[in-house]
Design a protein around this motif. Structure first.
Motif, PDB file in Angstrom:
ATOM      1  N   ASN A  89       2.901   3.336  -9.754  1.00  0.00           N
ATOM      2  CA  ASN A  89       4.464   3.873  -9.778  1.00  0.00           C
ATOM      3  C   ASN A  89       5.975   2.370  -9.239  1.00  0.00           C
ATOM      4  O   ASN A  89       6.430   2.960  -8.258  1.00  0.00           O
ATOM      5  N   LEU A  90       4.117   1.490  -9.348  1.00  0.00           N
ATOM      6  CA  LEU A  90       5.421   0.074  -8.609  1.00  0.00           C
ATOM      7  C   LEU A  90       5.102  -0.555 -10.088  1.00  0.00           C
ATOM      8  O   LEU A  90       4.861  -0.667 -11.168  1.00  0.00           O
ATOM      9  N   PRO A  91       6.859  -2.058  -9.955  1.00  0.00           N
ATOM     10  CA  PRO A  91       6.479  -3.054 -10.836  1.00  0.00           C
ATOM     11  C   PRO A  91       5.835  -3.967 -10.699  1.00  0.00           C
ATOM     12  O   PRO A  91       5.101  -3.431  -9.526  1.00  0.00           O
ATOM     13  N   GLU A  92       5.604  -4.206 -11.872  1.00  0.00           N
ATOM     14  CA  GLU A  92       4.601  -5.639 -11.421  1.00  0.00           C
ATOM     15  C   GLU A  92       4.956  -6.459 -10.592  1.00  0.00           C
ATOM     16  O   GLU A  92       6.427  -6.948 -10.121  1.00  0.00           O
ATOM     17  N   GLY A  93       4.387  -7.151  -9.265  1.00  0.00           N
ATOM     18  CA  GLY A  93       4.638  -7.965  -8.421  1.00  0.00           C
ATOM     19  C   GLY A  93       4.163  -6.905  -6.966  1.00  0.00           C
ATOM     20  O   GLY A  93       2.651  -7.279  -6.491  1.00  0.00           O
ATOM     21  N   PRO A  94       4.666  -6.295  -6.584  1.00  0.00           N
ATOM     22  CA  PRO A  94       4.247  -4.656  -5.509  1.00  0.00           C
ATOM     23  C   PRO A  94       3.398  -4.212  -5.957  1.00  0.00           C
ATOM     24  O   PRO A  94       2.311  -4.295  -5.151  1.00  0.00           O
ATOM     25  N   ASP A  95       2.966  -4.158  -7.311  1.00  0.00           N
ATOM     26  CA  ASP A  95       1.802  -3.596  -7.620  1.00  0.00           C
ATOM     27  C   ASP A  95      -0.026  -4.127  -7.179  1.00  0.00           C
ATOM     28  O   ASP A  95      -0.681  -3.229  -6.980  1.00  0.00           O
ATOM     29  N   GLY A  96       0.631  -5.304  -7.172  1.00  0.00           N
ATOM     30  CA  GLY A  96      -0.590  -6.379  -7.004  1.00  0.00           C
ATOM     31  C   GLY A  96      -0.822  -6.476  -5.417  1.00  0.00           C
ATOM     32  O   GLY A  96      -2.044  -7.085  -5.100  1.00  0.00           O
ATOM     33  N   ARG A  97       0.172  -5.795  -4.532  1.00  0.00           N
ATOM     34  CA  ARG A  97       0.095  -6.262  -2.818  1.00  0.00           C
ATOM     35  C   ARG A  97      -0.768  -5.115  -2.852  1.00  0.00           C
ATOM     36  O   ARG A  97      -0.567  -5.092  -1.262  1.00  0.00           O
ATOM     37  N   VAL A  98      -0.392  -3.870  -2.962  1.00  0.00           N
ATOM     38  CA  VAL A  98      -0.965  -2.379  -2.629  1.00  0.00           C
ATOM     39  C   VAL A  98      -3.091  -2.680  -2.386  1.00  0.00           C
ATOM     40  O   VAL A  98      -3.137  -3.062  -3.000  1.00  0.00           O
ATOM     41  N   HIS A  99      -3.210  -2.021  -1.025  1.00  0.00           N
ATOM     42  CA  HIS A  99      -4.715  -2.027  -0.710  1.00  0.00           C
ATOM     43  C   HIS A  99      -5.086  -3.499  -0.264  1.00  0.00           C
ATOM     44  O   HIS A  99      -6.068  -3.827  -0.654  1.00  0.00           O
ATOM     45  N   TYR A 100      -3.911  -4.366  -0.019  1.00  0.00           N
ATOM     46  CA  TYR A 100      -4.319  -5.746   0.077  1.00  0.00           C
ATOM     47  C   TYR A 100      -5.408  -6.368   1.083  1.00  0.00           C
ATOM     48  O   TYR A 100      -5.162  -6.167   2.156  1.00  0.00           O
ATOM     49  N   GLY A 101      -6.691  -6.745   0.893  1.00  0.00           N
ATOM     50  CA  GLY A 101      -7.147  -7.413   1.643  1.00  0.00           C
ATOM     51  C   GLY A 101      -8.512  -5.859   1.928  1.00  0.00           C
ATOM     52  O   GLY A 101      -9.175  -5.938   3.145  1.00  0.00           O
ATOM     53  N   ALA A 102      -8.215  -4.544   1.737  1.00  0.00           N
ATOM     54  CA  ALA A 102      -8.695  -3.838   2.312  1.00  0.00           C
ATOM     55  C   ALA A 102     -10.324  -2.856   1.453  1.00  0.00           C
ATOM     56  O   ALA A 102     -10.555  -3.577   0.120  1.00  0.00           O
ATOM     57  N   THR A 103     -10.854  -2.652   1.946  1.00  0.00           N
ATOM     58  CA  THR A 103     -12.068  -1.689   1.491  1.00  0.00           C
ATOM     59  C   THR A 103     -11.950   0.017   1.747  1.00  0.00           C
ATOM     60  O   THR A 103     -10.443   0.319   2.465  1.00  0.00           O
ATOM     61  N   THR A 104     -12.790   0.319   0.487  1.00  0.00           N
ATOM     62  CA  THR A 104     -12.360   1.972   0.857  1.00  0.00           C
ATOM     63  C   THR A 104     -12.584   2.741   2.040  1.00  0.00           C
ATOM     64  O   THR A 104     -11.639   3.528   2.637  1.00  0.00           O
ATOM     65  N   GLN A 105     -13.726   2.528   2.618  1.00  0.00           N
ATOM     66  CA  GLN A 105     -13.627   3.051   3.553  1.00  0.00           C
ATOM     67  C   GLN A 105     -12.995   2.964   4.994  1.00  0.00           C
ATOM     68  O   GLN A 105     -12.514   3.679   6.012  1.00  0.00           O
ATOM     69  N   ASP A 106     -12.046   1.425   4.720  1.00  0.00           N
ATOM     70  CA  ASP A 106     -11.404   1.720   5.331  1.00  0.00           C
ATOM     71  C   ASP A 106      -9.799   2.650   5.714  1.00  0.00           C
ATOM     72  O   ASP A 106      -9.277   2.804   6.794  1.00  0.00           O
ATOM     73  N   ILE A 107      -9.256   2.752   4.411  1.00  0.00           N
ATOM     74  CA  ILE A 107      -9.075   3.929   4.736  1.00  0.00           C
ATOM     75  C   ILE A 107      -8.985   5.449   4.904  1.00  0.00           C
ATOM     76  O   ILE A 107      -8.410   6.120   5.624  1.00  0.00           O
ATOM     77  N   MET A 108     -10.051   5.576   4.116  1.00  0.00           N
ATOM     78  CA  MET A 108     -11.114   6.615   4.614  1.00  0.00           C
ATOM     79  C   MET A 108     -11.140   7.415   5.857  1.00  0.00           C
ATOM     80  O   MET A 108     -11.166   7.646   6.342  1.00  0.00           O
ATOM     81  N   ASP A 109     -11.607   6.179   6.557  1.00  0.00           N
ATOM     82  CA  ASP A 109     -12.207   6.090   8.057  1.00  0.00           C
ATOM     83  C   ASP A 109     -10.902   6.183   8.862  1.00  0.00           C
ATOM     84  O   ASP A 109     -10.975   7.040   9.985  1.00  0.00           O
TER      85      ASP A 109
END
Length: 470
Positions: A89-109
């Motif tokens: 749902n993002l154009p080129e540019g910001p789509d590459g900044r989603v979840h920047y530096g994070a790992t799956t467990q960071d988000i889920m925990d």
């Protein structure tokens, strides 16, 4: 199609179900992704424009949940698919900044911490409602004399208020435990793949602190990807709260037996009815609670296993949590709600309580009479005399007072028997004070006091100023 659980269907359907639903899980992950984007935008890790775009895209309406779960089943985890749904749902540019530096467990925990924080708040609310009503019943029956029972047999006189008071004190301790555990459980996780936060860059600590602020989570700078003691603590709290409710339920089952008939669950037409025996009024809430407690105990056996995760990431232990943590929260809340049904409407037969003290020849007064005689003849001599009298009362089917006089005469000890033997009302000790103390202590314990926003409303404001780092 989800598996049908009759136990959960009859005793569940509460706010914990919604809190641990798939929609709320997704909302919790999206809230963390939004908070991460906001923090990184404010701190210059990504541009403010990209941050705003990510926040606007990271909403559940933009997530194709069918596609998300297909991806999750293939990947083994849902966050890669979630990130791609946001990016779609993002154009080129910001789509590459989603979840920047994070790992799956960071988000889920972090998302799970949001859910558990709210779960604790719900449990505290349920405990508060139950304890308030129980305190009323403790006060109402503080002088209602009944037999205390040890090893399932009559022991000495007490009051119904006193026996309820010990349960109230237990619920009070559980409420204190919830408050103490809250800051250990409602804690942010934002540490990257191996727990070093390397991919977050040089502002990793500032980003983590800001994410914690935005999500109203506690801050830590030590990774806990494999440190699952806090989850085990949450699970055990749910289990032991359920067990406290089961203690109430066990007593109700016993006291409502036909042969005892002192305390009963609330009554309405066909509540606890039998399909074949018209006279039956089964203690259905108590039975549900006992079933819930047995289930919780079985699930709790896995709480030690989740702490076995090695190195920097679990290899199977994590998946255990996915099953047992939501279930234990649901079970605890269901048990508390059924316990409230019992306490709120329980029927108490005070006359039967007094009559039951006369069962077995009134042997429940043996200790009282022993202590009365001990002043004149010493405790051991008095104990031997009352033991002989109790045996005689049982063998001859006479009352204890009569048997005591007969035995005393045979042993030439009748001079030691007073004209008036102690009564149950004379031998309550601190029972009435115990009831009053439990009520006082309950009302002196404050509620948890956390006013938590709905998860789907977290981290929507993309223009909030940077707060001071914790």
């Amino acid at each position: 199609m989800s598996v049908f659980s009759l136990l959960h269907h009859l005793a569940g359907n509460n706010a914990q179900d919604e809190l641990f639903s798939s929609d709320t899980a997704i909302e919790s992950w999206l809230a963390v992704e939004r908070a991460l984007a906001i923090a990184q935008g404010e701190l210059g890790v990504i541009s403010k424009e990209d941050s705003d775009a990510i926040v606007n895209a990271a909403t559940i309406n933009n997530i194709d949940q069918d596609a998300l779960w297909v991806s999750a089943k293939n990947v083994g985890y849902p966050i890669l698919g979630l990130v791609r749904e946001i990016s779609r749902n993002l154009p080129e540019g910001p789509d590459g900044r989603v979840h920047y530096g994070a790992t799956t467990q960071d988000i889920m925990d972090s998302g799970l911490a949001l859910q558990m924080a709210r779960s604790i708040a719900l449990l505290d609310k349920d405990l508060g409602k139950l304890g308030d009503r129980l305190a009323e019943q403790v006060k109402l029956y503080d002088t209602s004399i009944m037999a205390a029972r040890t090893h399932a047999q009559q022991a000495v006189p007490t009051t119904f208020g006193a026996t309820l008071a010990t349960l109230l004190a237990q619920f009070n301790r559980h409420r204190e435990r919830l408050a103490q555990a809250y800051p250990r459980i409602a804690i942010v996780s934002m540490f990257g793949a191996g727990g070093t936060s390397a991919a977050y860059g040089e502002k990793s600590r500032e980003v983590r602190a800001r994410v914690a602020d935005l999500l109203d989570l506690e801050l830590t700078n030590i990774p806990w990807h494999v440190d699952r003691d806090t989850l085990a603590e949450f699970g055990w709290l749910c289990t032991t709260i359920t067990a406290a409710c089961a203690r109430l339920a066990r007593n109700i089952v016993d006291l409502s037996r036909t042969e005892i008939g002192e305390v009963f669950e609330p009554y309405n037409p066909h509540r606890g009815a039998s399909s074949t025996m018209p006279q039956k009024v089964n203690p259905i809430s108590s039975e549900l609670i006992i079933g819930l407690s047995g289930t919780a105990g079985s699930l709790a056996s896995s709480l030690a296993r989740i702490q076995e995760a090695g190195h920097e990431r679990a290899a199977g232990e994590w998946q255990i949590e996915w099953q047992v943590i939501p279930q234990l929260a649901q079970i605890a809340s269901s048990a508390l709600q059924e316990a409230f049904v019992i306490v709120d409407g329980m029927r108490v037969d005070e006359q039967r309580m007094l009559a039951n003290l006369e069962l077995d020849g009134g042997l429940a007064m043996a200790e009282a009479q022993m202590i009365q005689l001990a002043e004149h003849m010493g405790r051991e001599h008095a104990h031997d005399l009352l033991y002989a009298a109790s045996t005689t009362a049982r063998e001859t089917k006479t009352v204890l007072a009569t048997a005591l006089i007969d035995v005393a005469k045979r042993q030439n000890l009748e001079a030691h028997i007073p004209d008036a033997l102690v009564t149950a009302a004379d031998y309550l000790g601190e029972a009435i004070d115990i009831a009053a103390e439990a009520v006082r202590t309950w009302h002196a314990t404050p509620p948890l006091g956390h006013d938590l926003a709905p998860i789907d409303e977290l981290a929507h404001d993309t223009h909030v100023a940077i707060s001071e780092s914790r």
